[in-house]
Design a protein around this motif. Structure first.
Motif, mmCIF file in Angstrom:
data_model
loop_
_atom_site.group_PDB
_atom_site.id
_atom_site.type_symbol
_atom_site.label_atom_id
_atom_site.label_comp_id
_atom_site.label_asym_id
_atom_site.label_seq_id
_atom_site.Cartn_x
_atom_site.Cartn_y
_atom_site.Cartn_z
ATOM 1 N N ASP A 35 0.857 -1.108 0.127
ATOM 2 C CA ASP A 35 -0.060 0.152 0.064
ATOM 3 C C ASP A 35 0.718 1.150 -0.056
ATOM 4 O O ASP A 35 0.445 2.298 -0.582
ATOM 5 N N GLU A 36 1.894 1.067 0.504
ATOM 6 C CA GLU A 36 3.001 2.458 0.755
ATOM 7 C C GLU A 36 3.320 2.535 -0.964
ATOM 8 O O GLU A 36 3.454 3.490 -1.366
ATOM 9 N N GLU A 39 0.916 4.293 -2.946
ATOM 10 C CA GLU A 39 0.783 5.780 -2.776
ATOM 11 C C GLU A 39 1.765 6.445 -3.626
ATOM 12 O O GLU A 39 1.496 7.217 -4.328
ATOM 13 N N TRP A 40 2.969 5.908 -3.856
ATOM 14 C CA TRP A 40 4.199 6.245 -4.656
ATOM 15 C C TRP A 40 3.888 6.170 -5.858
ATOM 16 O O TRP A 40 4.206 7.144 -6.734
ATOM 17 N N GLY A 42 0.632 6.328 -7.550
ATOM 18 C CA GLY A 42 -0.203 7.554 -7.881
ATOM 19 C C GLY A 42 -0.967 7.543 -9.015
ATOM 20 O O GLY A 42 -1.231 8.383 -9.628
ATOM 21 N N GLU A 44 -4.675 6.914 -10.983
ATOM 22 C CA GLU A 44 -6.039 7.400 -10.633
ATOM 23 C C GLU A 44 -7.034 6.408 -11.258
ATOM 24 O O GLU A 44 -6.753 5.755 -11.893
ATOM 25 N N HIS A 66 -7.730 1.012 -6.803
ATOM 26 C CA HIS A 66 -7.295 2.459 -7.485
ATOM 27 C C HIS A 66 -7.964 2.677 -8.587
ATOM 28 O O HIS A 66 -8.353 3.865 -9.252
ATOM 29 N N ARG A 220 5.106 11.771 -2.166
ATOM 30 C CA ARG A 220 4.613 11.917 -0.912
ATOM 31 C C ARG A 220 4.293 13.313 -0.599
ATOM 32 O O ARG A 220 4.846 14.274 -1.045
#
Length: 220
Positions: A35-36, A39-40, A42, A44, A66, A220
């Motif tokens: 999950d980290e 996030e990186w 990115g 959509e 996502h 981030r």
């Protein structure tokens, strides 16, 4: 080259590992780490994403949180069978059996490219990274997770005999040779003393971009 950097040996290895993969994997690459990395990454909603070396679908599951346009590719029929059991063959994910070094997709087919836990088995990582750049649209993210090179000399020798392990300097070389100009590497680890993952976030060059390699901005 390690013994598992051979396609036939890797397929045989995963024929048996697929039976316990989902039990073992969280001890090395868990949901928090995935999950980290997401996030990186990115991405959509609506982005078309290719998951190379998707295996049983652990990363695929995170990607689906996502976007609903996820494509998975793996060379192991046994790993894919496990993934089919979770998502169906064409229900939620478009699965394909194929080779990371010769992707069966046209240029600029995807908005983003993801590969976690696969590069260590690629006989020619630079060729596979070139394929990642080819099938991803200009400006799109490419995220690759592999095993960080061991700090222990003894373990490093053993690691080299099995599969590809690499450090940030070697990652710099591979991504630059593959034609990436903007990339950075981050180290992830489940807990102190456990195996370390090296996660690279790269960006496919825009047309006419300069050739010098520069780090991409911190997402981030």
């Amino acid at each position: 080259m390690g013994v598992l950097e051979d396609k036939a040996r890797a397929r045989l290895f995963y024929k048996y590992l697929s039976r316990v993969y989902d039990t073992i994997n969280p001890f090395i690459w868990n949901e928090e780490m995935r999950d980290e990395a997401l996030e990186w990454f990115g991405i959509e909603a609506g982005d078309r994403v290719l998951d190379v070396g998707c295996g049983t679908g652990f990363a695929t599951e995170g990607l689906l949180e996502h976007t609903d346009d996820v494509w998975g590719l793996d060379q192991s029929a046994h790993q894919l069978e496990k993934a089919f059991g979770k998502f169906g063959k064409r229900d939620r994910v478009n699965f394909h059996r194929g080779d990371a070094e010769r992707l069966p997709f046209a240029d600029d087919s995807f908005d983003a490219y993801w590969s976690s836990g696969s590069i260590e088995y690629w006989p020619d990582p630079v060729a596979a990274l070139r394929e990642a750049r080819r099938v991803t649209k200009p400006g799109g993210p490419v995220l690759v997770v592999g095993p960080d090179y061991p700090k222990s000399t003894a373990f490093a020798r053993l690691a080299d005999a099995i599969m590809l392990f690499y450090d940030e300097a070697e990652a710099d070389r591979m991504f630059a040779e593959a034609g990436f100009q903007a990339f950075e590497h981050r180290i992830q680890q489940r807990a102190p003393g456990t195996p370390r993952a090296i996660t690279t976030i790269a960006r496919v060059p825009e047309s006419g971009a300069e050739t010098a390699a520069d780090p991409i901005p911190d997402p981030r």
